[in-house]
Design an enzyme around this catalytic site. Structure first.
Site, PDB file in Angstrom:
ATOM      1  CB  CYS A   5      -0.870   0.055   1.251  1.00  0.00           C
ATOM      2  SG  CYS A   5      -2.103  -1.245   1.326  1.00  0.00           S
ATOM      3  N   GLY A  32       0.151   0.014  -5.022  1.00  0.00           N
ATOM      4  CA  GLY A  32      -1.153  -0.642  -4.895  1.00  0.00           C
ATOM      5  C   GLY A  32      -2.071  -0.223  -6.014  1.00  0.00           C
ATOM      6  CG  ASN A 106       2.769   0.556   3.477  1.00  0.00           C
ATOM      7  OD1 ASN A 106       3.892   0.991   3.281  1.00  0.00           O
ATOM      8  ND2 ASN A 106       2.443  -0.672   3.145  1.00  0.00           N
ATOM      9  N   GLY A 107       1.134  -1.579   5.768  1.00  0.00           N
ATOM     10  CA  GLY A 107       1.778  -2.532   6.662  1.00  0.00           C
ATOM     11  C   GLY A 107       0.835  -3.652   7.013  1.00  0.00           C
ATOM     12  CB  CYS A 241      10.649  -4.027   4.300  1.00  0.00           C
ATOM     13  SG  CYS A 241      10.296  -5.075   2.874  1.00  0.00           S
ATOM     14  CE1 TYR A 247       8.431  -6.223  -8.408  1.00  0.00           C
ATOM     15  CE2 TYR A 247       7.129  -6.266  -6.407  1.00  0.00           C
ATOM     16  CZ  TYR A 247       7.211  -6.315  -7.777  1.00  0.00           C
ATOM     17  OH  TYR A 247       6.081  -6.459  -8.516  1.00  0.00           O
ATOM     18  CB  SER A 288      11.035  -6.026 -11.590  1.00  0.00           C
ATOM     19  OG  SER A 288      10.965  -7.201 -12.377  1.00  0.00           O
ATOM     20  CG  ASP A 350      12.991 -10.735 -12.703  1.00  0.00           C
ATOM     21  OD1 ASP A 350      12.819  -9.523 -12.464  1.00  0.00           O
ATOM     22  OD2 ASP A 350      12.050 -11.510 -12.913  1.00  0.00           O
ATOM     23  CG  ASP A 351      12.333  -8.297  -8.856  1.00  0.00           C
ATOM     24  OD1 ASP A 351      11.937  -8.590  -9.996  1.00  0.00           O
ATOM     25  OD2 ASP A 351      11.631  -8.441  -7.845  1.00  0.00           O
ATOM     26  CB  CYS A 387       6.234 -11.234   3.793  1.00  0.00           C
ATOM     27  SG  CYS A 387       6.147  -9.609   4.588  1.00  0.00           S
ATOM     28  CB  CYS A 441      10.671 -13.247   2.880  1.00  0.00           C
ATOM     29  SG  CYS A 441      11.434 -11.729   2.314  1.00  0.00           S
TER      30      CYS A 441
HETATM   31  S1  SF4 Z   1       9.647 -10.590   5.497  1.00  0.00           S
HETATM   32 FE1  SF4 Z   1      10.597  -9.903   3.565  1.00  0.00          FE
HETATM   33  S2  SF4 Z   1       9.025  -8.755   2.432  1.00  0.00           S
HETATM   34 FE2  SF4 Z   1       8.325  -9.016   4.567  1.00  0.00          FE
HETATM   35  S3  SF4 Z   1       8.951  -7.110   5.616  1.00  0.00           S
HETATM   36 FE3  SF4 Z   1      10.586  -8.613   5.931  1.00  0.00          FE
HETATM   37  S4  SF4 Z   1      12.012  -8.300   4.196  1.00  0.00           S
HETATM   38 FE4  SF4 Z   1      10.092  -7.252   3.691  1.00  0.00          FE
END
Ligand code: SF4
Length: 465
Positions: A5, A32, A106-107, A241, A247, A288, A350-351, A387, A441
């Protein structure tokens, strides 16, 4: 993986804020594409307009005129929690004893269920399934007995998860960033006011000036023209993050002191150092992979040449009704530039790779276009875990890297070779300490307590009141 978002809030000295919010949301559209909304204080109450669709589809001149007032907030949404329904679009507005409140988020909260049950016991009735509504009700409850700053501090004590918020409490604009600064939020100066937004590109579009990032655990309040700031949390470290850099954010955004473009280019350079390969061209997966590919080409001396061209005029992604149509969808989005790849060794950049289904189609597509070899280089380490903090990502079972070795992924994607940036290489390219990033992640270790997952909980203390 989907964007999450974008939020914005603008307070002007005078005039109408809605058109500026519209432009700011336009600049944040990449965050978004599902719904968009604006809420403004018209002098007596909060007016709000939100619908499913892109910013350009949701608003027109008549609506923007109706959204009068010099102060307001806006939101673009891709659902992370709650479903894709009109009632889940934001800003979320609530009436309370002393006026009205609008909130854009956002979150993603980890403890929404617990908070929701608690509020329901106290008599709250929810109209949406979002955690934003939960935050709104908690805030209303606190506003009945405290001033806005102490009320938000009290709410923050109860929230666990990631949140960058813009809030309108009658004619007061507030921006808040969670104690670990997981999601971005910046403060900017306009010629005739101030803006708080997810990314600096929203400030650029209004010809404003970036002042700085809102700090993790900080509240910025614009009440009588000038911003007041409050550090609500004493923290030991952040958890930015890392996927914002890889990305989500626009490459032209300045975030946590970095130009995102520079980070992506450095990742591309490091990718070559870590995974060199002979090739005839370095081609991005558009869009990307572009900046990573520029970095890889610069470091390797191999020409940057586009093997794929993206159709920029598809508009919103739509659901293909039949399998046959789904197969066609990648050809609709991307076209192979045959003369560039025919009989060539293509280094495709790619990313990230999430499920691998799109990557496999692209590789097959390049091979059918005549590519002799296809080598893939990826700007993120393998995504091995989901995530919980604001990104709509696949479950572990669906992630191609969660239960496969790199060699198995290479074979599954029909590649000659594959190379992912290492975690250390990524951290170095970002230029922050590893312990100041969320890498959940990528490592399966999260910065907050998440049931059933490994966590290294970052210490933080809310300031007393
Ligand atoms: S888990 Fe990955 S996508 Fe989610 S906030 Fe952490 S770094 Fe970002």
């Amino acid at each position: 993986m989907k964007d999450e978002c974008g939020v914005a809030g603008i307070a002007l000295d005078g005039g109408s804020v809605s058109y500026r919010l519209f432009l700011a949301l336009y600049a944040l559209q990449h965050r978004g594409q599902e719904s968009a909304g604006i809420a403004t204080w018209d002098g007596n109450s909060i007016r709000s307009f939100k619908e499913m669709g892109l910013v350009s589809e949701v608003f027109n001149e008549g609506v923007l005129e109706w959204l009068g007032g010099r102060i307001g907030i806006g939101h673009v949404r891709y659902s992370t929690s709650g479903g894709s329904f009109p009632e889940n679009s934001q800003p979320f507005t609530v009436k309370f004893k002393d006026g009205m409140l609008a909130i854009a988020h956002n979150g993603n909260l980890i403890n929404t269920g617990k908070l929701r049950r608690h509020l329901e016991k106290l008599g709250a009735t929810f109209v949406s399934t979002t955690d934003t509504e939960v935050i709104a009700y908690l805030l209303v409850k606190e506003l009945l007995r405290r001033d806005p700053v102490d009320a938000i501090r009290a709410v923050m004590r109860q929230l666990e998860g990631s949140y960058s918020l813009t809030i309108l409490i009658n004619d007061i604009l507030i921006g808040v960033r969670d104690p670990l600064g997981i999601k971005p939020l910046v403060l900017g100066k306009l010629e005739d006011g101030y803006i708080i937004a997810s990314e600096s590109v929203a400030i650029d579009v209004l010809d404003g000036e970036l002042i700085r990032d809102v700090e993790p655990g900080e509240l910025v309040m614009i009440k009588d023209g000038e911003p007041e700031t409050y550090r609500l949390v004493r923290r030991e470290g952040t958890a930015h993050c890392v996927f914002e850099y890889i990305y989500f954010a626009r490459p032209d955004s300045l975030m946590n002191g970095h130009l995102v473009y520079d980070i992506r280019k450095r990742i591309g350079e490091k990718l070559f150092i870590e995974h060199p390969v002979d090739g005839d061209l370095v081609s991005p997966v558009p869009d990307s992979g572009v900046t990573f590919a520029i970095g890889y080409a610069a470091a390797s001396g191999i020409p940057y040449l586009e093997g794929l061209i993206k159709n920029r005029y598809l508009g919103r992604t739509f659901i293909m009704p039949h399998q046959e149509m789904r197969e066609v969808s990648v050809r609709l989005k991307l076209n192979v530039v045959r003369p560039n790849v025919e009989n060539k060794r293509v280094i495709l950049v790619d990313d990230s790779i999430v499920r691998g289904t799109t990557s496999r189609r692209i590789v097959d597509y390049l091979r059918s276009g005549g590519a002799r070899e296809v080598h893939m280089r990826i700007g993120s380490p393998p995504i091995i875990a989901p995530c919980y903090l604001g990104i709509n990502m696949s479950t572990r079972d669906e992630l191609i890297a969660s239960n496969r070795s790199v060699d198995q992924i290479r074979d599954a994607l029909n590649l000659d070779s594959i190379g992912y940036i290492s975690i250390d290489g990524l951290i170095e390219a970002v230029g922050e300490r590893g312990e100041d990033l969320c890498l959940g992640c990528l490592t399966g270790i999260y910065p907050l307590e998440i049931p059933g997952e490994r966590c290294i909980v970052r210490q933080m203390k809310l300031t007393q009141f």
